[in-house]
Design a protein around this motif. Structure first.
Motif, PDB file in Angstrom:
ATOM      1  N   PRO A  49      28.488  22.186   5.929  1.00 49.46           N
ATOM      2  CA  PRO A  49      28.828  21.368   7.096  1.00 49.46           C
ATOM      3  C   PRO A  49      30.031  21.860   7.888  1.00 49.46           C
ATOM      4  CG  PRO A  49      29.620  20.315   5.104  1.00 49.46           C
ATOM      5  CD  PRO A  49      28.808  21.512   4.654  1.00 49.46           C
ATOM      6  N   GLY A  50      30.840  22.705   7.298  1.00 49.58           N
ATOM      7  CA  GLY A  50      32.011  23.204   7.995  1.00 49.58           C
ATOM      8  C   GLY A  50      33.189  22.250   7.899  1.00 49.58           C
ATOM      9  N   ASP A  55      36.251  24.710  11.880  1.00 47.09           N
ATOM     10  CA  ASP A  55      34.986  25.359  12.230  1.00 47.09           C
ATOM     11  C   ASP A  55      34.366  24.771  13.496  1.00 47.09           C
ATOM     12  OD1 ASP A  55      34.731  27.204  10.011  1.00 47.09           O
ATOM     13  OD2 ASP A  55      34.459  25.432   8.759  1.00 47.09           O
ATOM     14  N   TYR A  56      34.647  23.530  13.764  1.00 46.76           N
ATOM     15  CA  TYR A  56      34.055  22.872  14.930  1.00 46.76           C
ATOM     16  C   TYR A  56      34.948  21.728  15.370  1.00 46.76           C
ATOM     17  CZ  TYR A  56      32.255  19.080  11.908  1.00 46.76           C
ATOM     18  OH  TYR A  56      32.134  18.017  11.034  1.00 46.76           O
ATOM     19  N   ILE A  57      34.728  21.258  16.606  1.00 45.86           N
ATOM     20  CA  ILE A  57      35.607  20.242  17.191  1.00 45.86           C
ATOM     21  C   ILE A  57      34.815  19.423  18.204  1.00 45.86           C
ATOM     22  CG2 ILE A  57      36.419  21.666  19.125  1.00 45.86           C
ATOM     23  CD1 ILE A  57      38.700  19.474  16.982  1.00 45.86           C
ATOM     24  N   TYR A  58      35.155  18.164  18.340  1.00 46.80           N
ATOM     25  CA  TYR A  58      34.594  17.321  19.399  1.00 46.80           C
ATOM     26  C   TYR A  58      35.576  17.239  20.559  1.00 46.80           C
ATOM     27  CZ  TYR A  58      30.525  15.770  16.776  1.00 46.80           C
ATOM     28  OH  TYR A  58      29.310  15.735  16.110  1.00 46.80           O
ATOM     29  N   PRO A  59      35.111  16.926  21.753  1.00 48.40           N
ATOM     30  CA  PRO A  59      36.025  16.874  22.904  1.00 48.40           C
ATOM     31  C   PRO A  59      37.031  15.734  22.770  1.00 48.40           C
ATOM     32  CG  PRO A  59      33.834  16.094  23.525  1.00 48.40           C
ATOM     33  CD  PRO A  59      33.710  16.686  22.169  1.00 48.40           C
ATOM     34  N   SER A  60      38.194  15.949  23.364  1.00 50.65           N
ATOM     35  CA  SER A  60      39.259  14.962  23.322  1.00 50.65           C
ATOM     36  C   SER A  60      39.152  14.014  24.516  1.00 50.65           C
ATOM     37  CB  SER A  60      40.610  15.669  23.365  1.00 50.65           C
ATOM     38  OG  SER A  60      40.795  16.283  24.641  1.00 50.65           O
ATOM     39  N   ALA A  61      39.904  12.931  24.435  1.00 52.60           N
ATOM     40  CA  ALA A  61      39.971  12.003  25.561  1.00 52.60           C
ATOM     41  C   ALA A  61      40.520  12.703  26.800  1.00 52.60           C
ATOM     42  CB  ALA A  61      40.851  10.809  25.186  1.00 52.60           C
ATOM     43  N   GLN A  62      41.426  13.642  26.607  1.00 50.88           N
ATOM     44  CA  GLN A  62      41.979  14.400  27.735  1.00 50.88           C
ATOM     45  C   GLN A  62      40.896  15.230  28.423  1.00 50.88           C
ATOM     46  OE1 GLN A  62      45.082  17.145  26.599  1.00 50.88           O
ATOM     47  NE2 GLN A  62      45.721  17.517  28.703  1.00 50.88           N
ATOM     48  N   ASP A  63      40.011  15.854  27.621  1.00 50.35           N
ATOM     49  CA  ASP A  63      38.900  16.618  28.197  1.00 50.35           C
ATOM     50  C   ASP A  63      38.011  15.715  29.043  1.00 50.35           C
ATOM     51  OD1 ASP A  63      39.718  18.928  26.834  1.00 50.35           O
ATOM     52  OD2 ASP A  63      38.482  18.455  25.082  1.00 50.35           O
ATOM     53  N   ARG A  80      25.372  19.641  15.838  1.00 51.32           N
ATOM     54  CA  ARG A  80      24.412  20.219  14.897  1.00 51.32           C
ATOM     55  C   ARG A  80      23.697  19.140  14.093  1.00 51.32           C
ATOM     56  NH1 ARG A  80      22.686  25.341  15.422  1.00 51.32           N
ATOM     57  NH2 ARG A  80      21.992  25.110  13.257  1.00 51.32           N
ATOM     58  N   TRP A  81      22.375  19.287  14.010  1.00 49.43           N
ATOM     59  CA  TRP A  81      21.542  18.382  13.236  1.00 49.43           C
ATOM     60  C   TRP A  81      22.016  18.320  11.784  1.00 49.43           C
ATOM     61  CZ3 TRP A  81      15.475  19.191  13.198  1.00 49.43           C
ATOM     62  CH2 TRP A  81      14.863  18.169  12.449  1.00 49.43           C
TER      63      TRP A  81
END
Length: 338
Positions: A49-50, A55-63, A80-81
């Motif tokens: 899963p990382g 390894d991976y990131i979700y967007p921030s409120a600032q983005d 990713r599924w």
């Protein structure tokens, strides 16, 4: 469903979302959504899963706030599924689901539509849907579970599968039909983006592969809620892959977009351009302007999301993530259509 009846059913579906959500239907298919892919949650697909934040990131409120302030109304959220559902037909991962919920909740406060995009190319852990390892019903199971969580949330749309190139077009059309049926059975009337088969290229919508084309396979696609559009992608480099920085002529791209528009209008369907992007050279900015210009004010196009932005892109030439020096050059063109 086609013509006036499909339009009527779409209005009913939109009304259902409004009633259930008690808020403005930010993912309404009747208006043109305009936005960007905020990538990062699908990164490092071999690290499953990382480690989140590594390894991976979700967007921030600032983005989210930055792109809302440019005038955008939608973000496409690739993920990713294997991370959201660690086992086929199994429960959703609670930590990953909370990350998606957090993005959705932040976006709702900003009046942004979030398009949930399963970014897996028609496969799970490298095995194609429809193989012995991944039954045809597996994607419907995933989306039934997601639909139960996000049903009728007015700022959530569902993107069934990014570029389902791992399986034949005809099989994908059948699985997509099965999946949207499962979503509706779960009680969700949300807008659904149904990707064309293979790499979802608008330039090959009517081209035959393996005995059929997307145009043929999806001509009679049905949705009991009448609230779907076909998702296509269109890059501007000579191979249409989006992997190089050259761009073909603006006139050629206008022709591609017009051919798709004609098919949609003649067959009572609409499109959403889920991915398109260019480098910032003069020729590529002209190509970008041509693509956007063909969709602007065009009733066949339900909207678009540029590829891409996100904090981890670095020097990626298509990125429109702002830098300390200011907005990306591509925004000088994109901004004309916001």
């Amino acid at each position: 469903m086609k013509g006036p009846f499909r339009l009527f059913m779409g209005c009913l579906a939109a009304l259902a979302v409004l009633v259930a959500g008690g808020a403005h239907a930010q993912c309404e298919s009747g208006s043109q959504l305009r936005g960007v892919n905020l990538a990062g949650a699908e990164f490092n697909s071999k690290a499953i899963p990382g480690r989140y934040g590594y390894d991976y990131i979700y967007p921030s409120a600032q983005d989210l706030s930055y792109f809302r302030d440019t005038g955008m109304s939608v973000i496409r959220l690739p993920f990713r599924w294997e991370r959201i559902q660690p086992a086929i037909n199994g429960a959703l991962d609670s930590a990953e689901l909370d990350r998606i919920r957090s993005v959705v909740d932040t976006a709702r406060g900003l009046e942004l539509c979030v398009l949930l995009d399963v970014h897996n190319y028609g496969a799970y852990a490298g095995q194609a849907i429809g193989s012995s390892a991944v039954p045809e019903a597996a994607l419907a199971d995933l989306w039934r579970r997601l639909a139960e969580v996000f049903a009728n949330q007015p700022n959530v749309a569902f993107g069934l599968m990014n570029e389902p190139a791992a399986l034949p077009i005809a099989l994908w059309a059948s699985i997509a039909q099965r999946t949207i049926d499962a979503i509706r059975t779960a009680g969700a009337a949300n807008l659904v983006m149904v990707s064309g088969g293979r790499w979802s290229g608008a330039h090959e919508w009517e081209k035959t592969f393996g005995g059929t084309s997307n145009a043929e396979a999806f001509r009679d696609f049905r949705d009991s809620a009448g609230n779907f559009v076909f998702e296509v992608h269109q890059y501007a480099n000579p191979s249409y892959s989006g992997t190089t920085t050259e761009c073909i002529s603006a006139d050629s791209l206008r022709g591609i977009m017009r051919a798709a528009t004609d098919w949609g209008r003649n067959n009572g369907h609409r499109f959403f351009l889920g991915e398109f992007g260019t480098a910032s050279t003069e020729a590529c900015l002209a190509a970008l302007d041509a693509i956007l210009g063909e969709m602007h004010g065009n009733e066949v196009w339900a909207g678009w999301t540029y590829w891409a932005a996100g904090r981890w892109w670095g020097t990626y030439p298509f990125s429109i993530q702002p830098t300390p020096t200011g907005p990306a050059l591509q925004m000088s063109v994109i901004g004309k259509y916001l």
